[in-house]
Design an enzyme around this catalytic site. Sequence first.
Site, PDB file in Angstrom:
ATOM      1  N   TYR A 130     -13.529  -6.928   9.737  1.00 47.49           N
ATOM      2  CA  TYR A 130     -14.513  -5.974   9.204  1.00 47.49           C
ATOM      3  C   TYR A 130     -14.511  -4.687  10.051  1.00 47.49           C
ATOM      4  O   TYR A 130     -14.476  -3.576   9.516  1.00 47.49           O
ATOM      5  CB  TYR A 130     -15.893  -6.634   9.220  1.00 47.49           C
ATOM      6  N   SER A 147     -19.140   1.947   9.878  1.00 54.48           N
ATOM      7  CA  SER A 147     -20.007   1.072  10.674  1.00 54.48           C
ATOM      8  C   SER A 147     -19.758   1.353  12.143  1.00 54.48           C
ATOM      9  O   SER A 147     -18.641   1.711  12.544  1.00 54.48           O
ATOM     10  CB  SER A 147     -19.685  -0.399  10.390  1.00 54.48           C
TER      11      SER A 147
HETATM   12  P1  NAP Z   1     -25.592  -5.559   1.182  1.00 55.75           P
HETATM   13  O1  NAP Z   1     -27.064  -5.571   1.324  1.00 55.75           O
HETATM   14  O2  NAP Z   1     -24.824  -6.813   1.394  1.00 55.75           O
HETATM   15  O3  NAP Z   1     -25.235  -4.922  -0.255  1.00 55.75           O
HETATM   16  C1  NAP Z   1     -23.901  -4.841  -0.647  1.00 55.75           C
HETATM   17  C2  NAP Z   1     -23.830  -4.166  -2.002  1.00 55.75           C
HETATM   18  O4  NAP Z   1     -22.435  -3.998  -2.329  1.00 55.75           O
HETATM   19  C3  NAP Z   1     -24.431  -4.983  -3.120  1.00 55.75           C
HETATM   20  O5  NAP Z   1     -25.007  -4.082  -4.055  1.00 55.75           O
HETATM   21  C4  NAP Z   1     -23.221  -5.692  -3.726  1.00 55.75           C
HETATM   22  O6  NAP Z   1     -23.395  -6.013  -5.115  1.00 55.75           O
HETATM   23  C5  NAP Z   1     -22.175  -4.604  -3.583  1.00 55.75           C
HETATM   24  N1  NAP Z   1     -20.789  -5.078  -3.573  1.00 55.75           N
HETATM   25  C6  NAP Z   1     -20.229  -6.001  -2.771  1.00 55.75           C
HETATM   26  N2  NAP Z   1     -18.930  -6.146  -3.064  1.00 55.75           N
HETATM   27  C7  NAP Z   1     -18.662  -5.284  -4.082  1.00 55.75           C
HETATM   28  C8  NAP Z   1     -17.520  -4.989  -4.841  1.00 55.75           C
HETATM   29  N3  NAP Z   1     -16.346  -5.599  -4.607  1.00 55.75           N
HETATM   30  N4  NAP Z   1     -17.602  -4.069  -5.838  1.00 55.75           N
HETATM   31  C9  NAP Z   1     -18.788  -3.456  -6.087  1.00 55.75           C
HETATM   32  N5  NAP Z   1     -19.911  -3.693  -5.400  1.00 55.75           N
HETATM   33  C10 NAP Z   1     -19.848  -4.606  -4.412  1.00 55.75           C
HETATM   34  O7  NAP Z   1     -24.916  -4.504   2.195  1.00 55.75           O
HETATM   35  P2  NAP Z   1     -25.546  -3.328   3.090  1.00 55.75           P
HETATM   36  O8  NAP Z   1     -25.960  -3.909   4.375  1.00 55.75           O
HETATM   37  O9  NAP Z   1     -26.462  -2.504   2.298  1.00 55.75           O
HETATM   38  O10 NAP Z   1     -24.204  -2.512   3.406  1.00 55.75           O
HETATM   39  C11 NAP Z   1     -23.807  -1.374   2.660  1.00 55.75           C
HETATM   40  C12 NAP Z   1     -22.677  -0.704   3.431  1.00 55.75           C
HETATM   41  O11 NAP Z   1     -23.128  -0.412   4.753  1.00 55.75           O
HETATM   42  C13 NAP Z   1     -21.442  -1.584   3.592  1.00 55.75           C
HETATM   43  O12 NAP Z   1     -20.278  -0.786   3.486  1.00 55.75           O
HETATM   44  C14 NAP Z   1     -21.579  -2.121   5.017  1.00 55.75           C
HETATM   45  O13 NAP Z   1     -20.340  -2.451   5.572  1.00 55.75           O
HETATM   46  C15 NAP Z   1     -22.212  -0.931   5.692  1.00 55.75           C
HETATM   47  N6  NAP Z   1     -22.907  -1.265   6.934  1.00 55.75           N
HETATM   48  C16 NAP Z   1     -23.995  -2.104   6.926  1.00 55.75           C
HETATM   49  C17 NAP Z   1     -24.625  -2.400   8.133  1.00 55.75           C
HETATM   50  C18 NAP Z   1     -25.826  -3.314   8.211  1.00 55.75           C
HETATM   51  O14 NAP Z   1     -26.196  -3.709   9.345  1.00 55.75           O
HETATM   52  N7  NAP Z   1     -26.441  -3.678   7.109  1.00 55.75           N
HETATM   53  C19 NAP Z   1     -24.125  -1.863   9.330  1.00 55.75           C
HETATM   54  C20 NAP Z   1     -23.042  -1.025   9.291  1.00 55.75           C
HETATM   55  C21 NAP Z   1     -22.431  -0.732   8.086  1.00 55.75           C
HETATM   56  P3  NAP Z   1     -23.825  -7.513  -5.561  1.00 55.75           P
HETATM   57  O15 NAP Z   1     -25.175  -7.776  -4.924  1.00 55.75           O
HETATM   58  O16 NAP Z   1     -23.881  -7.452  -7.046  1.00 55.75           O
HETATM   59  O17 NAP Z   1     -22.771  -8.437  -5.035  1.00 55.75           O
END
Ligand code: NAP
Length: 250
Positions: free
Chosen positions: A159, A145
Site C-alpha cells: 500500500y 498517503s
Molecule cells: P474507505 O472509507 O475505505 O472508502 C473507500 C471508498 O473507495 C469507498 O467508497 C469504496 O466503495 C471505494 N472503492 C474501493 N475500491 C474501489 C474501486 N476499485 N473502484 C471504485 N471505488 C472503490 O477509505 P478512506 O479511508 O476514505 O480512503 C480514501 C482514500 O484516502 C484512499 O485512497 C486511501 O488510501 C487514502 N488514505 C486514507 C487514510 C486513512 O487513514 N483513512 C490515510 C491515508 C490515505 P465501496 O464502499 O462501494 O466499496
Amino acid sequence: MTERPVALITGSSRGIGAACARIFAAQGYGVCINFLRDDWAAARVAEEVRAHNVPCATVQADVASESDVLRLFDTVDKEFGALTVLINNAGILLHQMRLKDMDAERINRILSVNVTSCFLCSREAVKRMSTAQGGSGGSIVNVSSVAARLGAPGEYTDYAASKGAIDTFTRGLAQEVAAEGIRVNAVRPGIIDTEIHADGGEPGRVKRLASAIPLGRGGQAEEVARSIFFLASDQSSYTTGAIIDVTGGR
Ligand code: NAP
C-alpha cells in the site's frame, strides 16, 4: 451566467470521498459519486448532495477496470457535460502482513486499485479538460498517503509503495499538462478515522496510534476533504505539482 462546475470523486460512498462530495456540493458543484459495492451508502451520500440543489449522479464502477472507467466517464459526459474537477480518491489496503506473506494476487490488486485507476481516470479527465483538445481546463487532486513517506513496515508496504507511485505521478502529470490549463496536486493524509482501517484488520488503529501523532489525535475525513477542495478549486490557482500533508504533524 457562468457554468456550474462539476466534480467526479472516485470512491465517494464513504470516508474521505463522501466528505469531499458534501463539501463540493455545499460549494455549488455538481457531483458524480462513484462506488464499488455499496449502492445503499452511495445513495445516502447522494441525498446529502442533492439537499444542496446541485446535480448529482451515482455510478458503480471498479476504477481498476479500464472498461468500467470508460463507462464512468461516458456517464459523466451524458449527465453533466463538461468535467471541472477529478478527485482520484478510491483506494484500498488489505490485511496487515509482512512482505514474506504477500502473494502476487494481493500486490497486483493493491497496485491496480490504487495506481492503475489513477492513471486511467486522469487520462480520461485530461482528454476532456485539456485546452489543447478543446476543453476548458480543470484540476485533478490525487489522494496519496503519509505511508508513501513512512513505508508502513510490518503492516502494508505494498500500500505504501502504491502511494509513493501516486506522489511521483502527481509531479510528472502536473508538468505534462500545465500548459493545457490543468493543475494536478495531491494530499497525503495521515491516520484518518474511516472504515479503511477495519479492512486492514485493525478497526482500532486510529485510537492505538493517536498518542504518537503530534496533534494528539487521528484526523477526520472532513479535515482532509477541506484540503482537497482547496487544491481542486481556484483558491489554489497558482499551485500545481504540490503535495500537502494532512497528518496532524506526523
Ligand atoms: P474507505 O472509507 O475505505 O472508502 C473507500 C471508498 O473507495 C469507498 O467508497 C469504496 O466503495 C471505494 N472503492 C474501493 N475500491 C474501489 C474501486 N476499485 N473502484 C471504485 N471505488 C472503490 O477509505 P478512506 O479511508 O476514505 O480512503 C480514501 C482514500 O484516502 C484512499 O485512497 C486511501 O488510501 C487514502 N488514505 C486514507 C487514510 C486513512 O487513514 N483513512 C490515510 C491515508 C490515505 P465501496 O464502499 O462501494 O466499496
